[in-house]
Design a protein around this motif. Sequence first.
Motif, PDB file in Angstrom:
ATOM      1  N   THR A 814      25.948  13.253  23.277  1.00 26.64           N
ATOM      2  CA  THR A 814      26.223  13.295  24.704  1.00 26.64           C
ATOM      3  C   THR A 814      27.720  13.483  24.899  1.00 26.64           C
ATOM      4  O   THR A 814      28.515  12.731  24.347  1.00 26.64           O
ATOM      5  CB  THR A 814      25.746  11.988  25.350  1.00 26.64           C
ATOM      6  OG1 THR A 814      24.349  11.870  25.117  1.00 26.64           O
ATOM      7  CG2 THR A 814      26.013  11.988  26.840  1.00 26.64           C
ATOM      8  N   LEU A 815      28.068  14.526  25.638  1.00 25.33           N
ATOM      9  CA  LEU A 815      29.487  14.827  25.852  1.00 25.33           C
ATOM     10  C   LEU A 815      29.845  14.585  27.314  1.00 25.33           C
ATOM     11  O   LEU A 815      29.099  14.977  28.212  1.00 25.33           O
ATOM     12  CB  LEU A 815      29.774  16.303  25.527  1.00 25.33           C
ATOM     13  CG  LEU A 815      29.459  16.761  24.110  1.00 25.33           C
ATOM     14  CD1 LEU A 815      29.587  18.284  24.015  1.00 25.33           C
ATOM     15  CD2 LEU A 815      30.391  16.102  23.125  1.00 25.33           C
ATOM     16  N   PRO A 816      30.992  13.989  27.588  1.00 24.42           N
ATOM     17  CA  PRO A 816      31.451  13.873  28.967  1.00 24.42           C
ATOM     18  C   PRO A 816      31.924  15.242  29.475  1.00 24.42           C
ATOM     19  O   PRO A 816      32.487  16.018  28.699  1.00 24.42           O
ATOM     20  CB  PRO A 816      32.623  12.897  28.876  1.00 24.42           C
ATOM     21  CG  PRO A 816      33.051  12.915  27.454  1.00 24.42           C
ATOM     22  CD  PRO A 816      31.884  13.344  26.625  1.00 24.42           C
ATOM     23  N   VAL A 817      31.666  15.495  30.739  1.00 22.17           N
ATOM     24  CA  VAL A 817      32.099  16.770  31.322  1.00 22.17           C
ATOM     25  C   VAL A 817      33.126  16.479  32.415  1.00 22.17           C
ATOM     26  O   VAL A 817      32.863  15.720  33.342  1.00 22.17           O
ATOM     27  CB  VAL A 817      30.910  17.540  31.948  1.00 22.17           C
ATOM     28  CG1 VAL A 817      31.379  18.870  32.532  1.00 22.17           C
ATOM     29  CG2 VAL A 817      29.834  17.772  30.898  1.00 22.17           C
ATOM     30  N   ALA A 825      30.291  14.425  34.943  1.00 17.93           N
ATOM     31  CA  ALA A 825      28.912  14.502  34.450  1.00 17.93           C
ATOM     32  C   ALA A 825      28.891  14.324  32.943  1.00 17.93           C
ATOM     33  O   ALA A 825      29.933  14.168  32.312  1.00 17.93           O
ATOM     34  CB  ALA A 825      28.308  15.864  34.822  1.00 17.93           C
ATOM     35  N   GLU A 826      27.666  14.299  32.411  1.00 17.75           N
ATOM     36  CA  GLU A 826      27.480  14.257  30.963  1.00 17.75           C
ATOM     37  C   GLU A 826      26.416  15.274  30.602  1.00 17.75           C
ATOM     38  O   GLU A 826      25.475  15.472  31.375  1.00 17.75           O
ATOM     39  CB  GLU A 826      26.965  12.881  30.533  1.00 17.75           C
ATOM     40  CG  GLU A 826      28.035  11.814  30.503  1.00 17.75           C
ATOM     41  CD  GLU A 826      27.458  10.457  30.127  1.00 17.75           C
ATOM     42  OE1 GLU A 826      26.235  10.263  30.254  1.00 17.75           O
ATOM     43  OE2 GLU A 826      28.242   9.600  29.711  1.00 17.75           O
ATOM     44  N   GLU A 846      22.651  19.559  36.593  1.00 20.87           N
ATOM     45  CA  GLU A 846      22.572  19.341  38.040  1.00 20.87           C
ATOM     46  C   GLU A 846      23.814  18.660  38.580  1.00 20.87           C
ATOM     47  O   GLU A 846      24.331  19.024  39.639  1.00 20.87           O
ATOM     48  CB  GLU A 846      21.357  18.475  38.377  1.00 20.87           C
ATOM     49  CG  GLU A 846      20.104  19.284  38.578  1.00 20.87           C
ATOM     50  CD  GLU A 846      18.940  18.381  38.980  1.00 20.87           C
ATOM     51  OE1 GLU A 846      19.188  17.408  39.731  1.00 20.87           O
ATOM     52  OE2 GLU A 846      17.815  18.638  38.504  1.00 20.87           O
ATOM     53  N   ALA A 847      24.290  17.623  37.870  1.00 22.92           N
ATOM     54  CA  ALA A 847      25.465  16.881  38.336  1.00 22.92           C
ATOM     55  C   ALA A 847      26.675  17.791  38.419  1.00 22.92           C
ATOM     56  O   ALA A 847      27.489  17.689  39.337  1.00 22.92           O
ATOM     57  CB  ALA A 847      25.741  15.698  37.402  1.00 22.92           C
ATOM     58  N   VAL A 848      26.779  18.721  37.460  1.00 19.77           N
ATOM     59  CA  VAL A 848      27.881  19.675  37.480  1.00 19.77           C
ATOM     60  C   VAL A 848      27.748  20.570  38.711  1.00 19.77           C
ATOM     61  O   VAL A 848      28.707  20.773  39.461  1.00 19.77           O
ATOM     62  CB  VAL A 848      27.911  20.524  36.190  1.00 19.77           C
ATOM     63  CG1 VAL A 848      28.955  21.636  36.288  1.00 19.77           C
ATOM     64  CG2 VAL A 848      28.170  19.655  34.970  1.00 19.77           C
ATOM     65  N   GLU A 853      30.254  21.958  44.355  1.00 26.90           N
ATOM     66  CA  GLU A 853      30.201  22.158  45.813  1.00 26.90           C
ATOM     67  C   GLU A 853      30.385  23.628  46.153  1.00 26.90           C
ATOM     68  O   GLU A 853      31.185  24.001  47.013  1.00 26.90           O
ATOM     69  CB  GLU A 853      31.288  21.318  46.505  1.00 26.90           C
ATOM     70  CG  GLU A 853      31.009  19.831  46.413  1.00 26.90           C
ATOM     71  CD  GLU A 853      32.214  18.984  46.820  1.00 26.90           C
ATOM     72  OE1 GLU A 853      33.332  19.525  46.907  1.00 26.90           O
ATOM     73  OE2 GLU A 853      32.010  17.770  47.027  1.00 26.90           O
ATOM     74  N   GLY A 854      29.685  24.478  45.441  1.00 22.46           N
ATOM     75  CA  GLY A 854      29.685  25.897  45.751  1.00 22.46           C
ATOM     76  C   GLY A 854      30.792  26.691  45.091  1.00 22.46           C
ATOM     77  O   GLY A 854      30.756  27.910  45.036  1.00 22.46           O
TER      78      GLY A 854
END
Length: 872
Positions: A814-817, A825-826, A846-848, A853-854
């Motif tokens: 699992t990598l942090p983004v 996100a991860e 999805e979190a990314v 925000e577009g």
Amino acid sequence: VERYNPKESEPKWRAVWDERKLFQTRNDDTRPSYYVLEMFPYPSGRIHMGHVRNYAMGDVVARYKRAKGFAVLHPMGWDAFGLPAENAAKQKKVHPREWTYANIAAMRSQLKSMGLSLDWSRELATCDPSYYRHQQKMFLDFLKAGLVDRKTAKVNWDPVDETVLANEQVIDGRGWRSGAPVEIRELTQWFFKITEYGQELNDALDGLTRWPDKVRLMQKNWIGRSEGLLVRFALESNAAKQDEVEVYTTRPDTLFGAKFVAVAPDHPIAKAIAAGNPELQAFIEECKRTGTAQEAIDKAEKLGFDTGLRAVHPLDPNWTLPVYVANFVLMEYGTGAIFGCPAHDQRDLDFVNKYGLGNIPVVAPEGTDPAGFVITDIAYDGDGRMINSRFLDGLTIAEAKEEVARRLENEIRGNRPVGQRKVNFRLRDWGISRQRYWGCPIPIIHCSDCGTIPVPDADLPVKLPDDVSFDKPGNPLDHHPSWKHVACPQCGKPARRETDTMDTFVDSSWYFARFTDPWRTESPTDRKAVDRFLPVDQYIGGVEHAILHLLYSRFFTRAMKKTGHAGLDEPFAGMFTQGMVVHETYRAANGDWVEPGNVRIEVSGTDRRGFDVETGAPIEIGPIEKMSKSKKNVVDPDDIIASYGADTARWFMLSDSPPDRDVIWTDEGVQGAARFVQRLWRLIGEIAERTHGKAGKPAQIGDVALALRKASHRALDAVGADIERLAFNRCIAHIYTLTNAIGKALDAAAEKPELGADMAYALLEAATIITQLVAPMMPHLAEECWHALGQPGLVGEASWPNAEPALLKDDSITLPVQLNGKKRAEVTVPADADTMAVEAAVHANEAVQRALEGRSIRKIIVVPGRIVNVVV
Ligand code: ANZ
Ligand code: ZN
């Protein structure tokens, strides 16, 4: 599956090991060697839980290293000389030899019941002439090499028992048996010149990287290397028949804070003044009654006697200081004289406060106002800058030390500099003379014509006489009718044997070397064997031996090198000090201590209450303390082994806490260990039944089977690594994890009538691996499991399995983004995913997407295995 019965199993397997000589190490074994040693016990009569813990740990290492293919040396013996045997002789009228050998026999059988993988063919007892004759030989070799000295030293003397007392036998200034006030006497004694190695013993500690820091620090403090200055103070009058007094100080920076000079009660100046001064004589006598123990000296009230002499300050000819005789100044250290700076030394402050001499602070913490810096009851020994010190003002302590040293080195008085830099050691030469029977005789003959003559090699050993009496006070060797009367080996005239025996610390300073070839008769060691097995790779013992025993052994090894008996400096490459075994204490209403076996504990929630098992009377549960007979909170290893088996006792000892911490012995804990034994046995039995001990490796391995295989190999990998680190409690945690995985796999398999080939394979593999993992800790149970699984031979003979690297890899990571530097996100990706795959996962996340925000992604930077940075 039937219950596992340790009472049947344990003796059975021990007999098999014995018969196969499984733990005997041959000196001509060509495999690489591994020497694991636990401090050998004093044969007091019974083993205690501390021994169980110590030896259980060593045995894990020994069994593991053996499985790893080493020629493991794991011996056991007895530190068998010492005072308790003489006390038994006095109190119970048994001969020390009989008492000792009976205890050895009892303890040997207790140790055997623990199932330790010891090479009993190398057993030795230090009280046996076959051991101590070689110690006598080494004493003589050390003597020839200039490592032995004969000089006077102070001892505690019990005037009623007419015997020398060890410091710990002096209780509140009185002999522990007679209760008579102890006197200090000067006796001529034998010494090993350990101080010649002070610097080396200090410096070599830095290279002992597999020793606990705590132990190395304790040794450093004991050796007590300090850098200081010798300073000559001129005396105003010649009343003491000398014109100066030389002091040793580690704080020459504080010279302007000096308030007095003090000398030891046995300093020549004190003696000279006392010659015409009965009051001072009386004071000196009183000082002698404090005893020789450092602790007693530290605790005693600081007392002084003003000699009336005045000493001239070395940095100001117009300034003089009173000269005292003081009880806290020791003749044996430095020069036996000091200057006192009360503001910065607590002893000196206590002293001036008693005698109204005042104090001047000369070091103030950085940033304090010197004018407001006042010392009353607590000396300041911290850092800071110089104040009230003329040309030193404003300097740091180090700078001031340097400046004072420089000035006084350059000031010449009577052809000699006033100051001289000096490295000092707190370490004293090792006095080995004991006026006792049950020890190794010092092989020396005193002749009134020839002096002290070594006993010729051909006459070794000097054996202890058997027919001794303990009825008279004093040393039985001394009042034996004939033993000490011999002919001088040089001139043949009547001469007298040395009747002192050696400190028992000598016995334990080389036993580890003797174990490498204990059969040898012609010399203490065989260099080939010593070179092959030493240093001890892992030494394990109690922290109570962290100073003297280890230091003496380090000295002895160097002395053995100098005399050709060994070829190395440091005897113990790895050292580990285990924690104690502690237990709750219990008290009856009348205050009497109550044994754990007589207490029933009722638990409700967090509330625990104790009751007498027979009367039901309430028992107070006291604090947890080291097991000791006086508080009756001991649990006897024999009882535990009889009711649960050795494996359970060993397992619990290893399981509960990190091995360097104290372990709390509880009934619940032991019962938990006993339940685990049965659980493991059941799992192994089920697997044996369902696989019939046969399962080839199938081409296809399904997910469930693969997960179990991974659990097995991870446990294998982790347990090996944690044994290397001596983290036994963690090993046990890994084994529990694997046990649970096996349990789950079996449950899943139970729903199917037929085991898949892959499950059969994975289960049998897991069973085999877990058996090998528990084998170092619960060797008997492991043999029984090994046998039940239909494995060939003994688990005690099997090689440690290798973990398959492919099964150790984590499947996914699992990598942090981060988005523009902020974590948003991860993503979880296969462990071997490439950059492209990670980028794809980030886009799909999805979190990314929400965090964008577009906005659109400009760039993705992947730091493999670590982090993903997204630039928008
Ligand atoms: C003046 C001074 C001022 C000291 C100060 C300490 C603090 P270590 O470091 O253990 O070597 N000392 C010297 N010889 C002594 C003896 N024979 N008996 C008792 N004490 C003795 O200790 C050295 C310090 O212990 C020396 O430095 C000396 O006191 C004292 F603020 O000198 B000092
Ligand atoms: Zn002679």
